[in-house]
Design a protein around this motif. Structure first.
Motif, PDB file in Angstrom:
ATOM      1  N   UNK A 114      12.927 -10.936   3.317  1.00  0.00           N
ATOM      2  CA  UNK A 114      12.759 -10.284   4.616  1.00  0.00           C
ATOM      3  C   UNK A 114      11.412 -10.687   5.199  1.00  0.00           C
ATOM      4  N   UNK A 115      11.445 -11.235   6.409  1.00  0.00           N
ATOM      5  CA  UNK A 115      10.223 -11.734   7.035  1.00  0.00           C
ATOM      6  C   UNK A 115       9.560 -10.715   7.955  1.00  0.00           C
ATOM      7  N   UNK A 116      10.281  -9.678   8.359  1.00  0.00           N
ATOM      8  CA  UNK A 116       9.728  -8.699   9.288  1.00  0.00           C
ATOM      9  C   UNK A 116       8.687  -7.822   8.587  1.00  0.00           C
ATOM     10  N   UNK A 117       7.726  -7.251   9.333  1.00  0.00           N
ATOM     11  CA  UNK A 117       6.700  -6.393   8.720  1.00  0.00           C
ATOM     12  C   UNK A 117       7.294  -5.204   7.983  1.00  0.00           C
ATOM     13  N   UNK A 118       8.329  -4.592   8.570  1.00  0.00           N
ATOM     14  CA  UNK A 118       9.019  -3.486   7.900  1.00  0.00           C
ATOM     15  C   UNK A 118      10.284  -4.030   7.255  1.00  0.00           C
ATOM     16  N   UNK A 119      10.481  -3.711   5.980  1.00  0.00           N
ATOM     17  CA  UNK A 119      11.667  -4.153   5.248  1.00  0.00           C
ATOM     18  C   UNK A 119      12.462  -2.933   4.791  1.00  0.00           C
ATOM     19  N   UNK A 164       0.824  -1.206   0.000  1.00  0.00           N
ATOM     20  CA  UNK A 164       0.000   0.000   0.000  1.00  0.00           C
ATOM     21  C   UNK A 164       0.858   1.255   0.000  1.00  0.00           C
ATOM     22  N   UNK A 165       2.074   1.159   0.583  1.00  0.00           N
ATOM     23  CA  UNK A 165       2.945   2.333   0.647  1.00  0.00           C
ATOM     24  C   UNK A 165       4.401   1.896   0.677  1.00  0.00           C
ATOM     25  N   UNK A 166       5.237   2.606  -0.044  1.00  0.00           N
ATOM     26  CA  UNK A 166       6.692   2.396   0.004  1.00  0.00           C
ATOM     27  C   UNK A 166       7.340   3.728   0.339  1.00  0.00           C
ATOM     28  N   UNK A 167       8.211   3.711   1.343  1.00  0.00           N
ATOM     29  CA  UNK A 167       8.950   4.897   1.745  1.00  0.00           C
ATOM     30  C   UNK A 167      10.259   4.966   0.976  1.00  0.00           C
ATOM     31  N   UNK A 199       1.999  -3.677  12.871  1.00  0.00           N
ATOM     32  CA  UNK A 199       2.477  -4.814  12.073  1.00  0.00           C
ATOM     33  C   UNK A 199       2.108  -4.685  10.598  1.00  0.00           C
ATOM     34  N   UNK A 200       1.718  -3.486  10.176  1.00  0.00           N
ATOM     35  CA  UNK A 200       1.337  -3.289   8.778  1.00  0.00           C
ATOM     36  C   UNK A 200       2.579  -3.375   7.888  1.00  0.00           C
ATOM     37  N   UNK A 201       2.577  -4.245   6.870  1.00  0.00           N
ATOM     38  CA  UNK A 201       3.766  -4.413   6.016  1.00  0.00           C
ATOM     39  C   UNK A 201       4.118  -3.131   5.267  1.00  0.00           C
ATOM     40  N   UNK A 202       5.364  -2.806   5.249  1.00  0.00           N
ATOM     41  CA  UNK A 202       5.829  -1.658   4.484  1.00  0.00           C
ATOM     42  C   UNK A 202       7.286  -1.857   4.126  1.00  0.00           C
ATOM     43  N   UNK A 203       7.767  -1.024   3.222  1.00  0.00           N
ATOM     44  CA  UNK A 203       9.129  -1.138   2.702  1.00  0.00           C
ATOM     45  C   UNK A 203       9.728   0.248   2.588  1.00  0.00           C
TER      46      UNK A 203
END
Length: 313
Positions: free
Chosen positions: A138-143, A5-8, A80-84
């Motif tokens: 990468x398994x963590x919510x934030x990558x 949904x969002x990439x930083x 815990x929302x996935x993001x990158x």
């Protein structure tokens, strides 16, 4: 996996921001860019496709880029929302990514040449000194991923694009490195990864006079001058930013001409993205001839002046 949904994104070097945003657009529904600099830099981020800009103001000369880790991590954290987050693989951005990785408990992959979404963030990067390509997930919510130059193709700027902007107050880190003084680095800065033509010199160039001739040849064909690791780190004849190789710059020029470079794999992985590779070496058994499109076995002292003279014609 569909797009996030969002990439930083963030880049400490303006020239690397467009390709970093391109990566964000390829992997995310929206792109949120952290910007340190002037308001003109905000407009630039929008023009390359950032939909949201988080403005951190101007950086004081005594501040380090990694001082902004706490400010950024507080903006990024969303349970815990996935993001990158994507950053270029520069020295400062790697330091920043390391701090963000700790604060966000996030997995980090450096020097990625390819990033995909496959039940999580997956990235490829060179391992064993460039002898192989490793794939990590990468398994963590934030990558967090730092990108090698050319990992994504930057799109042309569109000044009609705009987005939403937010000003973030600076959150000082608990511990910081104090910058006492900054001095202008000697030599010309260069972003070798953006060059369309590159002439690289190795130990076989012999002497500084021939290095000057290589520079003259580069000027005549509007090329940038690069080098192998010994020229930058042992001889110190050229800036570290011009070193081509697995721990240096990764190139994707139209033309790459290697002068007096043996062609060890640690160097060649930085040049194999070139569309056309040419080489001059007096050793007919030099490894570089395994990789070239055109090779010439000859003495640099004779070939280099002849090439310059030919360009004059």
């Amino acid at each position: 996996m569909s797009k996030l949904s969002n990439v930083w994104v963030f880049s400490d070097i303006a020239a690397r921001l467009p390709e970093t945003i391109a990566g964000g657009r390829a992997l995310g529904e929206k792109v949120s860019a952290f910007i340190i600099g002037s308001e003109a830099d905000i407009a630039t981020a929008y023009s390359y496709g950032a939909s949201h800009v988080y403005y951190l103001g101007n950086k004081a000369d005594t501040q380090m880029v990694e001082d902004y880790a706490t400010t950024m991590s507080q903006a990024i954290y969303d349970g815990d929302k996935p993001t990158l987050m994507l950053l270029p693989a520069t020295k400062r951005c790697k330091a920043l990514a390391a701090k963000l990785s700790v604060q966000l408990e996030a997995g980090l992959i450096n020097d990625a040449t390819e990033v995909t979404l496959d039940e999580g963030v997956t990235a490829k990067h060179m391992v064993y000194g460039g002898l192989a390509i490793g794939t990590e997930k990468i398994a963590s919510p934030v990558a967090l991923v730092t990108l090698a130059s050319g990992a994504f193709e930057a799109q042309a700027a569109d000044t009609s694009l705009t987005g939403e902007g937010v000003s973030l107050p600076f959150v000082a880190p608990k511990q910081t490195i104090t910058c006492i003084e900054r001095r202008v680095k000697q030599g010309n800065s260069v972003d070798l990864g953006k060059a369309k033509r590159v002439i690289a010199v190795g130990s076989g160039i012999g002497n500084l006079d021939n290095l000057g001739l290589a520079g003259e040849l580069a000027t005549s064909i509007q090329a940038e001058l690069g080098c192998s690791r010994p020229i930058a780190e042992t001889e110190k004849w050229m800036e570290r930013e011009r070193y081509v190789g697995v721990s240096g710059v990764m190139l994707k020029p139209d033309v790459y001409l290697a002068l007096g470079i043996s062609g060890q794999i640690q160097h060649m992985v930085g040049a194999l993205g070139s569309q056309t590779i040419l080489a001059v070496n007096k050793d007919k058994n030099a490894p570089i001839f395994q990789y070239v499109d055109y090779g010439l076995v000859g003495d640099i002292n004779k070939v280099l002046p002849a090439l310059i003279e030919a360009m004059k014609g």
